[in-house]
Design a protein around this motif. Sequence first.
Motif, PDB file in Angstrom:
ATOM      1  N   GLU A  71      11.008  -4.272  -9.242  1.00 20.09           N
ATOM      2  CA  GLU A  71       9.742  -5.179  -8.550  1.00 20.09           C
ATOM      3  C   GLU A  71       9.573  -6.142  -8.796  1.00 20.09           C
ATOM      4  O   GLU A  71       8.199  -7.556  -8.547  1.00 20.09           O
ATOM      5  CB  GLU A  71       8.816  -3.697  -8.930  1.00 20.09           C
ATOM      6  CG  GLU A  71       8.497  -2.378  -7.936  1.00 20.09           C
ATOM      7  CD  GLU A  71       7.086  -1.447  -8.174  1.00 20.09           C
ATOM      8  OE1 GLU A  71       6.637  -2.319  -8.854  1.00 20.09           O
ATOM      9  OE2 GLU A  71       7.488  -0.658  -7.798  1.00 20.09           O
ATOM     10  N   LYS A 128       9.853 -12.899  -3.484  1.00 20.71           N
ATOM     11  CA  LYS A 128       9.183 -11.853  -2.557  1.00 20.71           C
ATOM     12  C   LYS A 128       9.414 -12.935  -1.022  1.00 20.71           C
ATOM     13  O   LYS A 128       9.696 -12.174   0.478  1.00 20.71           O
ATOM     14  CB  LYS A 128       7.919 -11.617  -2.671  1.00 20.71           C
ATOM     15  CG  LYS A 128       7.304 -10.955  -1.637  1.00 20.71           C
ATOM     16  CD  LYS A 128       5.717  -9.834  -1.835  1.00 20.71           C
ATOM     17  CE  LYS A 128       4.832  -9.259  -0.138  1.00 20.71           C
ATOM     18  NZ  LYS A 128       3.656  -8.555  -0.624  1.00 20.71           N
ATOM     19  N   LEU A 188      11.103 -12.331   2.562  1.00 22.23           N
ATOM     20  CA  LEU A 188      10.598 -12.233   4.112  1.00 22.23           C
ATOM     21  C   LEU A 188      10.952 -12.872   5.100  1.00 22.23           C
ATOM     22  O   LEU A 188      10.789 -13.180   5.902  1.00 22.23           O
ATOM     23  CB  LEU A 188       8.993 -12.105   3.492  1.00 22.23           C
ATOM     24  CG  LEU A 188       8.603 -11.076   3.072  1.00 22.23           C
ATOM     25  CD1 LEU A 188       7.022 -10.933   2.223  1.00 22.23           C
ATOM     26  CD2 LEU A 188       8.861  -9.726   3.508  1.00 22.23           C
ATOM     27  N   ILE A 210       9.935  -1.373   0.201  1.00 18.27           N
ATOM     28  CA  ILE A 210       9.023  -0.972   1.687  1.00 18.27           C
ATOM     29  C   ILE A 210       6.697  -0.938   1.502  1.00 18.27           C
ATOM     30  O   ILE A 210       6.010  -2.110   1.584  1.00 18.27           O
ATOM     31  CB  ILE A 210       8.826  -0.404   2.646  1.00 18.27           C
ATOM     32  CG1 ILE A 210      10.076  -1.054   3.377  1.00 18.27           C
ATOM     33  CG2 ILE A 210       7.402  -0.327   3.727  1.00 18.27           C
ATOM     34  CD1 ILE A 210      11.104  -0.127   4.003  1.00 18.27           C
ATOM     35  N   VAL A 211       6.635   0.242   0.535  1.00 20.18           N
ATOM     36  CA  VAL A 211       5.701   0.728   0.431  1.00 20.18           C
ATOM     37  C   VAL A 211       4.911  -0.673  -0.572  1.00 20.18           C
ATOM     38  O   VAL A 211       3.946  -0.318  -0.571  1.00 20.18           O
ATOM     39  CB  VAL A 211       5.513   1.991  -0.270  1.00 20.18           C
ATOM     40  CG1 VAL A 211       4.177   2.493  -0.636  1.00 20.18           C
ATOM     41  CG2 VAL A 211       6.393   3.109   0.604  1.00 20.18           C
ATOM     42  N   ARG A 212       5.430  -0.233  -1.380  1.00 21.77           N
ATOM     43  CA  ARG A 212       5.199  -1.403  -3.233  1.00 21.77           C
ATOM     44  C   ARG A 212       5.356  -2.744  -2.414  1.00 21.77           C
ATOM     45  O   ARG A 212       3.958  -3.891  -3.160  1.00 21.77           O
ATOM     46  CB  ARG A 212       5.651  -0.889  -4.406  1.00 21.77           C
ATOM     47  CG  ARG A 212       5.492   0.598  -5.344  1.00 21.77           C
ATOM     48  CD  ARG A 212       6.782   0.956  -6.087  1.00 21.77           C
ATOM     49  NE  ARG A 212       6.981   2.557  -6.940  1.00 21.77           N
ATOM     50  CZ  ARG A 212       6.353   2.399  -7.556  1.00 21.77           C
ATOM     51  NH1 ARG A 212       5.634   1.543  -8.534  1.00 21.77           N
ATOM     52  NH2 ARG A 212       5.789   4.018  -7.984  1.00 21.77           N
ATOM     53  N   GLN A 213       5.747  -3.055  -2.622  1.00 25.34           N
ATOM     54  CA  GLN A 213       5.596  -4.708  -2.838  1.00 25.34           C
ATOM     55  C   GLN A 213       5.637  -5.444  -0.828  1.00 25.34           C
ATOM     56  O   GLN A 213       5.699  -6.382  -0.596  1.00 25.34           O
ATOM     57  CB  GLN A 213       7.557  -5.835  -2.581  1.00 25.34           C
ATOM     58  CG  GLN A 213       7.271  -4.764  -4.084  1.00 25.34           C
ATOM     59  CD  GLN A 213       6.596  -5.885  -4.775  1.00 25.34           C
ATOM     60  OE1 GLN A 213       5.808  -7.152  -4.750  1.00 25.34           O
ATOM     61  NE2 GLN A 213       5.896  -4.870  -6.358  1.00 25.34           N
ATOM     62  N   GLY A 214       5.641  -4.840  -0.266  1.00 28.81           N
ATOM     63  CA  GLY A 214       5.757  -5.039   1.704  1.00 28.81           C
ATOM     64  C   GLY A 214       6.879  -5.486   2.521  1.00 28.81           C
ATOM     65  O   GLY A 214       6.323  -6.549   3.240  1.00 28.81           O
ATOM     66  N   LEU A 215       7.318  -5.372   1.618  1.00 27.45           N
ATOM     67  CA  LEU A 215       9.059  -5.397   2.865  1.00 27.45           C
ATOM     68  C   LEU A 215       9.209  -4.458   4.185  1.00 27.45           C
ATOM     69  O   LEU A 215       8.550  -3.605   4.171  1.00 27.45           O
ATOM     70  CB  LEU A 215      10.164  -5.630   1.534  1.00 27.45           C
ATOM     71  CG  LEU A 215      10.629  -6.358   0.375  1.00 27.45           C
ATOM     72  CD1 LEU A 215      11.788  -5.986  -0.870  1.00 27.45           C
ATOM     73  CD2 LEU A 215       9.508  -7.607   0.079  1.00 27.45           C
ATOM     74  N   ARG A 216      10.059  -5.501   4.707  1.00 32.04           N
ATOM     75  CA  ARG A 216      10.550  -4.446   6.055  1.00 32.04           C
ATOM     76  C   ARG A 216      11.973  -4.157   6.102  1.00 32.04           C
ATOM     77  O   ARG A 216      12.305  -5.041   5.053  1.00 32.04           O
ATOM     78  CB  ARG A 216      10.422  -5.985   7.415  1.00 32.04           C
ATOM     79  CG  ARG A 216       8.794  -6.644   7.275  1.00 32.04           C
ATOM     80  CD  ARG A 216       9.032  -6.900   8.306  1.00 32.04           C
ATOM     81  NE  ARG A 216       9.665  -8.377   8.250  1.00 32.04           N
ATOM     82  CZ  ARG A 216       9.289  -9.520   7.855  1.00 32.04           C
ATOM     83  NH1 ARG A 216       7.966  -9.908   7.597  1.00 32.04           N
ATOM     84  NH2 ARG A 216      10.133 -10.202   7.661  1.00 32.04           N
TER      85      ARG A 216
END
Length: 374
Positions: free
Chosen positions: A56, A63, A67, A104-110
């Motif tokens: 993380e 990040k 993205l 996806i949940v913790r870092q907001g990735l897709r």
Amino acid sequence: MSKIKKTLMSLGLLLALTPLAAQERSDTTYTFRFVPGRDMFYSPWKGNETELMRMEACVAEWKERILKGAIPVYVEGWCSSKQTKKENLAMAKIRSNRVKSELIVRQGLREDCFITKNHTTDGDYVTVSLKVPVEDTAKAEEAKAEERRIAAEKAKAEAARRAEEARIAAERAAEERRLAAEKAEAERIAREEEAGRAQEVANDSKPKATKKPEDYHFALRSNLLRWATLTPDLGVEWRVNPKWGILVDGSWTSWTWQDKDRRYALWEVTPEVRYYMGKEKRGYLGAMYKAGHFNYKLSDMGKLGDLMGGGLTGGYQLRLNNALSLDFSVALGCLHVDYEQYEVIEGVRVRAGKVTKNWWGPIDAGVTLVWKMF
């Protein structure tokens, strides 16, 4: 001549490839272990939690570029604990999705940030790799090294501060223990001195010939004369002080015989106030009140009615031991009685008249066992 040309060409090719080497990416790989045969991602198991924190931190650092699609995240799942290749591949896919879900949940990735590949050999784990440019990695490592150095200095300073606080606390606790010990010793000496003075006073005082009057107490009472007539009796006495006492006695019985042609039934309640006299407070005078109901048929004629009255009482308590006494008492006064006379004919009670009387004289007597409870 040909050797010279080959050497020059080799040098030129090496110089041409040098810039490209500087642009190569270094792999940053993280491995997550899974329980054989299961697809759940247990973060505390096999160091997964530590590895997840490291991953993380790296993803958070890159990040923005992840993205934008500049740095893809490679996820590879591995499973070899199932029976068939199809089952292993399905399990590896689920495990890869579990790990991607964390990012996806913790870092907001897709989902489009990942490149996923699954395998059916070599164990039960998932790897996550980020190919970061070498020069960026070097800068990041330098920044991390600086952060570690600063964190180490802070930790050292914090440890020194805590050690100093612990030393001060230990000194304070030792001082408090010393003061408590001194206080306890002083209290012990004071108690011993007080006990010595009390003993001296006791030794100097002369024993008294008479006994000390009764202290305040609560006692249970039972009139043995009542029990002798098959009438259960029980009462209580509260000695408000050595001179005054408050009593309540109660009796109840119900007997029938000769196919219910004979009957003896009675209940009475007798409250009383007493004044104890003398040095030992054994003799007493008092006032009592009595109320009750009776049903007697000891011959052909029965009597059914109510009684009420009161009078003066007197008596003496004979002490048996520290807890038990015998109370001899008698009461003189007036007793008012209203009752109906009846006969029983073929099992039916037939009224034979009504009587009202007033009796003057002894209205109560007792030889009562008294049990001092406290």
